[in-house]
Design a protein around this motif. Structure first.
Motif, PDB file in Angstrom:
ATOM      1  N   ARG A   1       0.937  -0.949   0.078  1.00  0.00           N
ATOM      2  CA  ARG A   1      -0.020   0.063  -0.091  1.00  0.00           C
ATOM      3  C   ARG A   1       0.807   1.314   0.007  1.00  0.00           C
ATOM      4  O   ARG A   1       1.908   1.368   0.751  1.00  0.00           O
ATOM      5  CB  ARG A   1      -0.847  -0.138   1.164  1.00  0.00           C
TER       6      ARG A   1
ATOM      7  N   ARG B   1      -8.061   2.536   0.426  1.00  0.00           N
ATOM      8  CA  ARG B   1      -8.866   2.561   1.632  1.00  0.00           C
ATOM      9  C   ARG B   1      -9.029   3.866   1.781  1.00  0.00           C
ATOM     10  O   ARG B   1      -8.273   4.903   1.792  1.00  0.00           O
ATOM     11  CB  ARG B   1      -7.719   2.117   2.673  1.00  0.00           C
TER      12      ARG B   1
ATOM     13  N   GLY C   1     -13.215  -0.052   2.568  1.00  0.00           N
ATOM     14  CA  GLY C   1     -12.040  -0.898   1.815  1.00  0.00           C
ATOM     15  C   GLY C   1     -12.632  -1.154   0.451  1.00  0.00           C
ATOM     16  O   GLY C   1     -13.729  -1.767   0.387  1.00  0.00           O
TER      17      GLY C   1
END
Length: 514
Positions: free
Chosen positions: A286, A371, A420
């Motif tokens: 991420r 996210r 998410g």
């Protein structure tokens, strides 16, 4: 002045007699639990029987929805006092393994802890560590009393009718592994039922019993993931890890049953992967992100913000365009351009669909999704259940962007909601879809949709279709509006069923219907 046992019994009978919607406030249950804790009962059975009456009454009332679970919630405090009542029962001098009420008290204590956990799961909130620690300790105490495996009658969850302390604990672990925040809320009761029915086959074994620990889910008896090798408890040496070896054939047997509905089969396949498969490992890292995003929900709004025009059935499009051309020539002599008319219509639709557009902040992203977070009440999460189709836009004036599905959602105690999102892979093309018409029957309605062509094989390939739920999982023949003409398609397989969408595979069929 302390209440008499007779007065307490009268109040318990009253609680069980009234309808759930007419039940007194949760604070009354807490006061009654305090009264029971202050009593000294002559026999072990009297204490357990009265605690059971209070448990049944409190379970009937149910959790007051739209109320975030907090430590000061009277309802949760009432359950906490009830757990103390069963703890008192397990410590009674008459609580010897030979007594049938000994196993009952231990099982009820674990059951109440699981019931409190379900409140947090249903409210999309992380289960507090104290509940996991309490459930862990309850199981260890039952093992020391040699009653952890003894089943007792307990039908408050509906099925199964008999449970042991160990099965209640293992059911909590299975629900935890199912990742409730990533499942549609309507499926959670079914997940609880499956977990209770299959808890017998879930195993927690010493680490040395496993060939390779990294082949199993990282969860220990106290609900820690990854497991904590040295728990801050006197029983740290009791560390055990989840092993799915005995559960795998039972889940596969369920999947092999005939007559399962599509929803039930999809749920079992999801649970099979989460309960018996390899633990998911993130393939892509991420990357932190703090950019603002626009998120669009609802099919008509998604279609508009993707294409820049409102959805209209194909037949209506051609008729309306012909009418507009004639009207423009008659009124303006053809001086008003198509661009001007389109811009006016777009502004009108922006106002129409703006209620379905919300502002979010990105927390981080990966090649597969986002996210995101925003300030909002817990009740807002009902707008974005797992499996809901969303469109993510980076720039307000840009149409198109990314089609995503909600994978999980969560509310925080500081007033934020998190989602998410996972991107639906491929390059989507807007289209319209309808059921294949039946000769002699009225025409079926058109719905907005997106199709993902197989670019490697062209018309000969197998393509994917993202369509609303109205198309149904039993559809076999469809019409799609592609390049200003209708084409027939045969459905091969339903790949995924979300909260408001289906993903199907199909191939073109001849002849092409013009």
């Amino acid at each position: 002045m302390q209440e008499t046992i007779e007065a307490i019994d009268e109040r318990l009978r009253h609680l069980l007699a009234v309808a759930p919607e007419s039940a007194p406030p949760a604070a009354e249950f807490e006061i009654l639990a305090d009264s029971l804790l202050g009593q000294e009962f002559a026999t072990f059975s009297q204490l357990v029987d009265r605690a059971d009456l209070l448990r049944a009454a409190l379970h009937r009332v149910g959790w007051p929805r739209r109320s975030p679970p907090t430590r000061e919630s009277p309802y949760l405090k009432a359950w906490g006092k009830l757990i103390k009542l069963y703890t008192k029962a397990t410590q009674h001098p008459a609580a010897v393994p030979s007594s049938p009420y000994c196993a009952l008290a231990h099982e009820r204590q674990s059951w109440c802890l699981l019931r409190m956990m379900l409140i947090f799961w249903f409210e999309l909130t992380r289960v507090p560590d104290t509940l996991w620690g309490g459930l862990h300790q309850a199981l260890l105490r039952a093992e020391r009393a040699n009653v952890a495996n003894r089943r007792v009658d307990d039908g408050l969850f509906g099925t199964p009718l008999r449970l042991s302390c160990r099965e209640v604990h293992h059911a909590a672990a299975l629900i935890h592994l199912a990742n409730p925040n990533a499942l549609p809320m309507s499926m959670l009761p079914r997940v609880v039922t499956f977990a209770l029915e299959l808890a017998t086959y879930a195993q927690f074994v010493p680490p040395e019993w496993l060939d390779r620990i990294d082949d199993r889910y990282g969860i220990d008896l106290a609900g820690n993931s990854p497991p904590i090798p040295a728990l801050a408890l006197a029983d740290a040496k009791m560390l055990r890890l989840y092993d799915a070896g005995a559960l795998i054939p039972k889940v596969h047997m369920r999947l092999a049953q005939t007559g399962l509905s599509t929803d039930e089969r999809l749920l079992l396949e999801t649970l099979s992967q989460r309960w018996t498969g390899e633990p998911p490992k993130r393939q892509e890292p991420r990357e932190p992100s703090n950019e603002g995003l626009q998120v669009v929900s609802d099919w008509p709004a998604i279609y508009f913000y993707f294409t820049g025009r409102a959805f209209e059935p194909p037949t209506a499009v051609s008729v309306r365009r012909t009418f507009e051309e004639a009207q423009r020539i008659q009124l303006f002599g053809g001086t008003v351009s198509d661009v001007d008319l389109t811009e006016r219509e777009r502004e009108k639709n922006e106002l129409l669909y703006s209620p379905h557009l919300t502002q979010w902040d990105a927390m981080d992203r990966s090649p597969k999704g986002w996210r995101i977070r925003r300030s909002g009440a817990r009740s807002e999460l009902t707008r974005w259940p797992p499996g809901r189709l969303l469109l993510v836009r980076k720039h307000p004036k840009t149409y198109g962007s990314m089609l995503t599905r909600v994978r999980w959602r969560q509310a925080t105690f500081d007033g934020e909601i998190h989602l998410g999102l996972e991107q639906i892979p491929g390059i989507p093309r807007p289209t319209a879809v309808q059921h294949f018409p039946v000769v002699g029957a009225p025409p079926t309605p058109w719905y907005p949709a997106f199709w993902f062509p197989d670019t490697s094989r062209g018309d000969e390939g197998t393509h994917r279709l993202l369509a609303p739920l109205e198309i149904g999982t039993e559809a076999k023949l469809l019409n799609l509006w592609v390049e200003h003409k209708t084409r027939g398609a045969r459905v091969q397989e339903v790949l995924e069923k979300g909260e408001d969408y289906l993903i199907l595979t199909f191939f073109w069929i001849d002849p092409v219907i013009i």
